[in-house]
Design a protein around this motif. Sequence first.
Motif, PDB file in Angstrom:
ATOM      1  N   PRO A  94       0.711  -1.554  -0.187  1.00  0.00           N
ATOM      2  CA  PRO A  94      -0.310   0.000  -0.023  1.00  0.00           C
ATOM      3  C   PRO A  94       0.665   1.234   0.089  1.00  0.00           C
ATOM      4  O   PRO A  94       0.274   2.302  -0.058  1.00  0.00           O
ATOM      5  CB  PRO A  94      -0.871  -0.162   1.083  1.00  0.00           C
ATOM      6  CG  PRO A  94      -0.992  -1.722   1.882  1.00  0.00           C
ATOM      7  CD  PRO A  94       0.402  -2.107   0.949  1.00  0.00           C
ATOM      8  N   GLU A  95       2.437   1.159   0.662  1.00  0.00           N
ATOM      9  CA  GLU A  95       3.154   2.304   0.572  1.00  0.00           C
ATOM     10  C   GLU A  95       4.104   2.338  -0.277  1.00  0.00           C
ATOM     11  O   GLU A  95       5.305   2.980  -0.456  1.00  0.00           O
ATOM     12  CB  GLU A  95       3.370   3.119   1.943  1.00  0.00           C
ATOM     13  CG  GLU A  95       3.517   1.019   2.754  1.00  0.00           C
ATOM     14  CD  GLU A  95       3.659   2.128   4.112  1.00  0.00           C
ATOM     15  OE1 GLU A  95       5.497   1.692   4.371  1.00  0.00           O
ATOM     16  OE2 GLU A  95       3.209   2.366   4.862  1.00  0.00           O
ATOM     17  N   VAL A  96       4.085   1.822  -1.966  1.00  0.00           N
ATOM     18  CA  VAL A  96       4.877   1.649  -2.582  1.00  0.00           C
ATOM     19  C   VAL A  96       4.802   2.569  -3.829  1.00  0.00           C
ATOM     20  O   VAL A  96       4.207   2.554  -4.104  1.00  0.00           O
ATOM     21  CB  VAL A  96       5.069   0.164  -3.011  1.00  0.00           C
ATOM     22  CG1 VAL A  96       6.133   0.193  -4.526  1.00  0.00           C
ATOM     23  CG2 VAL A  96       5.738  -1.202  -2.642  1.00  0.00           C
ATOM     24  N   ALA A  97       6.339   3.120  -4.257  1.00  0.00           N
ATOM     25  CA  ALA A  97       5.693   4.043  -5.471  1.00  0.00           C
ATOM     26  C   ALA A  97       5.853   3.807  -6.783  1.00  0.00           C
ATOM     27  O   ALA A  97       7.002   2.418  -6.869  1.00  0.00           O
ATOM     28  CB  ALA A  97       6.667   4.863  -4.935  1.00  0.00           C
ATOM     29  N   VAL A 146      11.658   4.527  -0.079  1.00  0.00           N
ATOM     30  CA  VAL A 146      10.586   5.288  -0.377  1.00  0.00           C
ATOM     31  C   VAL A 146       9.001   3.959   0.132  1.00  0.00           C
ATOM     32  O   VAL A 146       9.190   3.770  -0.372  1.00  0.00           O
ATOM     33  CB  VAL A 146      10.631   5.304  -1.695  1.00  0.00           C
ATOM     34  CG1 VAL A 146       8.993   5.918  -2.178  1.00  0.00           C
ATOM     35  CG2 VAL A 146      11.836   5.716  -1.968  1.00  0.00           C
ATOM     36  N   TRP A 148       5.869   5.854   0.708  1.00  0.00           N
ATOM     37  CA  TRP A 148       4.244   5.900   0.383  1.00  0.00           C
ATOM     38  C   TRP A 148       3.383   6.812   1.556  1.00  0.00           C
ATOM     39  O   TRP A 148       2.386   6.484   1.531  1.00  0.00           O
ATOM     40  CB  TRP A 148       3.266   6.093  -1.089  1.00  0.00           C
ATOM     41  CG  TRP A 148       3.191   7.582  -1.607  1.00  0.00           C
ATOM     42  CD1 TRP A 148       2.263   8.624  -1.102  1.00  0.00           C
ATOM     43  CD2 TRP A 148       4.489   8.319  -2.548  1.00  0.00           C
ATOM     44  NE1 TRP A 148       1.957   9.409  -2.186  1.00  0.00           N
ATOM     45  CE2 TRP A 148       3.155   9.938  -2.847  1.00  0.00           C
ATOM     46  CE3 TRP A 148       5.391   8.639  -2.685  1.00  0.00           C
ATOM     47  CZ2 TRP A 148       3.586  10.016  -4.016  1.00  0.00           C
ATOM     48  CZ3 TRP A 148       5.296   9.649  -3.521  1.00  0.00           C
ATOM     49  CH2 TRP A 148       4.872  10.414  -4.263  1.00  0.00           C
ATOM     50  N   LYS A 150       1.156   8.980   4.314  1.00  0.00           N
ATOM     51  CA  LYS A 150      -0.187   9.564   4.029  1.00  0.00           C
ATOM     52  C   LYS A 150       0.822  11.002   4.904  1.00  0.00           C
ATOM     53  O   LYS A 150       0.437  12.112   4.141  1.00  0.00           O
ATOM     54  CB  LYS A 150      -1.328   9.397   5.352  1.00  0.00           C
ATOM     55  CG  LYS A 150      -1.768   8.104   3.968  1.00  0.00           C
ATOM     56  CD  LYS A 150      -2.635   8.492   2.583  1.00  0.00           C
ATOM     57  CE  LYS A 150      -3.557   7.610   2.002  1.00  0.00           C
ATOM     58  NZ  LYS A 150      -3.346   7.360   0.630  1.00  0.00           N
ATOM     59  N   GLU A 160      10.779   9.531   1.271  1.00  0.00           N
ATOM     60  CA  GLU A 160      12.065   8.442   0.884  1.00  0.00           C
ATOM     61  C   GLU A 160      13.097   9.168   2.705  1.00  0.00           C
ATOM     62  O   GLU A 160      12.525   9.999   3.056  1.00  0.00           O
ATOM     63  CB  GLU A 160      12.609   9.492   0.087  1.00  0.00           C
ATOM     64  CG  GLU A 160      14.069   8.955  -0.194  1.00  0.00           C
ATOM     65  CD  GLU A 160      15.094  10.117  -1.052  1.00  0.00           C
ATOM     66  OE1 GLU A 160      14.874  11.119  -1.827  1.00  0.00           O
ATOM     67  OE2 GLU A 160      16.405   9.191  -1.716  1.00  0.00           O
TER      68      GLU A 160
ATOM     69  N   VAL B  99       7.977   8.120 -12.049  1.00  0.00           N
ATOM     70  CA  VAL B  99       6.919   6.682 -10.761  1.00  0.00           C
ATOM     71  C   VAL B  99       5.616   7.540 -11.080  1.00  0.00           C
ATOM     72  O   VAL B  99       5.196   9.144 -11.526  1.00  0.00           O
ATOM     73  CB  VAL B  99       7.392   7.331  -9.151  1.00  0.00           C
ATOM     74  CG1 VAL B  99       6.403   7.148  -8.938  1.00  0.00           C
ATOM     75  CG2 VAL B  99       8.765   6.630  -9.226  1.00  0.00           C
ATOM     76  N   HIS B 101       2.344   6.356  -9.941  1.00  0.00           N
ATOM     77  CA  HIS B 101       1.923   5.784  -8.700  1.00  0.00           C
ATOM     78  C   HIS B 101       2.125   5.694  -7.404  1.00  0.00           C
ATOM     79  O   HIS B 101       2.946   5.257  -7.138  1.00  0.00           O
ATOM     80  CB  HIS B 101       0.940   5.035  -9.027  1.00  0.00           C
ATOM     81  CG  HIS B 101      -0.183   4.753 -10.082  1.00  0.00           C
ATOM     82  ND1 HIS B 101       0.456   4.936 -11.742  1.00  0.00           N
ATOM     83  CD2 HIS B 101      -1.521   4.130 -10.379  1.00  0.00           C
ATOM     84  CE1 HIS B 101      -0.559   4.620 -12.154  1.00  0.00           C
ATOM     85  NE2 HIS B 101      -1.591   4.157 -11.625  1.00  0.00           N
ATOM     86  N   GLY B 102       1.231   6.249  -6.768  1.00  0.00           N
ATOM     87  CA  GLY B 102       1.276   5.734  -5.121  1.00  0.00           C
ATOM     88  C   GLY B 102       0.927   5.087  -4.742  1.00  0.00           C
ATOM     89  O   GLY B 102      -0.205   5.551  -4.671  1.00  0.00           O
TER      90      GLY B 102
END
Lengths: 478, 478
Positions: A94-97, A146, A148, A150, A160, B99, B101-102
């Motif tokens: 859910p928090e991948v760029a 990294v 992502w 909120k 990052e 990039v 999408h986050g």
Amino acid sequence: MSKKNKEFVEKITAMEDDFAQWYTDVVKQAELVEYGQVRGTMIIKPYGYAIWENIKNELDRMIKETGHSNVAFPLFIPESLLQKEADHVEGFAPEVAWVTHGGNEELVERIAVRPTSEVLFCDYYSKNIHSYRDLPKLYNQWANVVRWEKTTRPFLRSSEFHWQEGHTAHATDEDAKQETDRMLNVYADLVEHYLAIPVLRGRKTDKEKFAGAKYTLTIEALMHDGKALQSGTSHHFGTGFAEAFNITYLDENGKSQFVHQTSWGVSTRIMGALIMVHGDNRGLVVPPRIAPIQAMIVPIAQHKEGVLDKAYELRDQLKSLVRVDIDASDKMPGWKFNEYEMKGIPVRIEMGPKDIENKQVVLVRRDTGEKEFVALDDLQERLPALLEEVQQNLYDKALTHRNEMTREAKNMDEFKQAVEKGGFIKAMWCGDLACEEKIKEETTATSRCIPFEQEKIANSCVCCGKEAKEMVYWARAY
Amino acid sequence: MSKKNKEFVEKITAMEDDFAQWYTDVVKQAELVEYGQVRGTMIIKPYGYAIWENIKNELDRMIKETGHSNVAFPLFIPESLLQKEADHVEGFAPEVAWVTHGGNEELVERIAVRPTSEVLFCDYYSKNIHSYRDLPKLYNQWANVVRWEKTTRPFLRSSEFHWQEGHTAHATDEDAKQETDRMLNVYADLVEHYLAIPVLRGRKTDKEKFAGAKYTLTIEALMHDGKALQSGTSHHFGTGFAEAFNITYLDENGKSQFVHQTSWGVSTRIMGALIMVHGDNRGLVVPPRIAPIQAMIVPIAQHKEGVLDKAYELRDQLKSLVRVDIDASDKMPGWKFNEYEMKGIPVRIEMGPKDIENKQVVLVRRDTGEKEFVALDDLQERLPALLEEVQQNLYDKALTHRNEMTREAKNMDEFKQAVEKGGFIKAMWCGDLACEEKIKEETTATSRCIPFEQEKIANSCVCCGKEAKEMVYWARAY
């Protein structure tokens, strides 16, 4: 505003009034970090980076002394590789760029910018480990990752961040267990002896452990505002990743075995701890052992003949002993005092015409504000000793604060009262996820660790009243 | 294949037969690098990383000694920011990893994974430089960058690579010019004195300069196969970026001025130069000053009583003087000899029962294969001296090779003949892009640099015959 006109350092918010704003003000005024253009990224400025570099150098030395080798693995992970271990991908996806295009071409497979590198090391180990003679593999890398997020804050949660991540593979569960312990102790040593921050050592609950780990060990520190900060973690993976990635070796009897793995990391988050443990309403306070500048010479009445010459002479005498600098700019001494207090430089050395006459200097401690006159002849002995006193005092103050802010709770009423006061709460727990979740829901406090040093505060779980298994430290946390 | 059975190091391709395959074999057999999962990425293994770390440490020291501060800027650049300087974006956009999408959200604006960081520093400088008192800004960062290349090779051209990039801002053109020169000299010093590789110093033609630069300075080295490798560049930007990013300061008279900027970088490409300049058909040769292990002790007949004890004793005596290690594994000495020759360890120390009896050791140089017997009493003096001899010999050999492989050409026939022989070609040039392009098209040789040390070989351009302006070094290049 040009520096010429900036005769007084801008005030920062008092920490009692608004701790979050105080933090932001310190980060800015001490010139540690600025925001990047992409949400949640940060620019670590020269002074902030110099502190991080000192932390990094100490930790790198410790990592090498415990037998590990540095390596550099790629920034990019193919999506299919990230998905190989189920818990792990669930925790991080859910928090991948995601990189989807290279130049003008759309990629056949999406690429993750690494949120952590377990899968890369596992893939490598699956190809490079064959025999028990190839074990252990003790790798570490200093890298950027990294996530992502909120909501972001400099150092504490940035999209990052910089860290080291160790990834090891062992022949036996016991070897992996010892490695997990060893690295937690290295982290505790770094944080206590260099950052002057006392830590609690323990194990995370299953709810709070790393995605894919058998168990996670952690060091937990208490910030000035009574919130906890996880400051380093060491994970025992058992054979979970090895099974997902088929990392096997032939043992001495020629039998195929899965390897046992660990990973461990400390990140730039630790800079947040440094700020929030030692800082005060005049700004940052940097422990001498990691301070880029340990002592700053501020000449007084420097326009008078001989003052600057003497001040430079002093710098040259001291520079092989301590990290010393001089501010010979034409700013007022008062401006300089504020500036270097804001930057948390451990000791200020004042030297004016009268001091020169009396063959002395004035040393002013950043931590207590205490002044002392020291004869020039004694300075080479006194200054390093004073720096050690400052280091020790910072640790002692932080420990006293943590002790004062640690409370016991035997039932939920006590727990809720304690949470409102801030700090750590020691309370018994039955081991059920349901109680842990209920506590979080009702109080926003989370389990920080199941400490190695257990105490039996009560017989029953603070939440459900059933038989307690373990004592847990709880707190609201960053 | 388990190490136990691998009694002999696998043969590598002879460089005379297939230089590219020789390079790939060395990279693999010396355990420097392995391919990552994403095309063109690399895993730098412990031995490769240890060499890079030594190079990095020396260069970092030099960068700091010349007054620069380390910082860390973000990995990510918003697309709109990358587009601010026209030449720059044109140069880099085709090889950007994007990039989009986050987590699960599509981003409003695409983000570039930095291919280089000029625009980030410019954006920062535009906000942080106000007065002449804020100048110069002398920043450097050690970072990973990504360029989506079509064909990749370990170290030489990888889609992610590691480097340092310096970014500076100055009050005057002259200051920026001096900085550009200073850093080129730092690079030349590093490459010549630590990597033992002689370099040509000069200016790139406009065709070959950095995208967005006023001019680019370069150091160029010659590989064993006669191809050139650009080994470090230093760019003078003039006010081009400052105008695009509106980076101004108030001078002493209160007048607004654009800053003058530079940037400069050395990358992991330099590892490729190291391999291709010094390596031979037995593998890598590492210059002593950057060798992770300068001397490897190989005990002979180590099962005999006292041999291992003496060997460890020797290691302990030497370890404060040189970077020394011992291989006391149960592999055969012959296997060990091959292994450490493949890894290019500068000196091997052999010690067996007879040597112990005679109070001596055998030193074997990697560069020449020469053996010498040295009395134990003399070793602490002899070993460091021998390492310096090896260092010097590597440099001298590379210089001789370059001199032998440097030819003059006065017309295109001579030029074409020279290109086929490999090496540098010194030839006069009229300064027209058309001639430069024609030479490249007809010979695949490119202009490497317009050397600071000019010679007048002829009066007319080697290509068009019109009046020549400058002498240029040309070569086929990596």
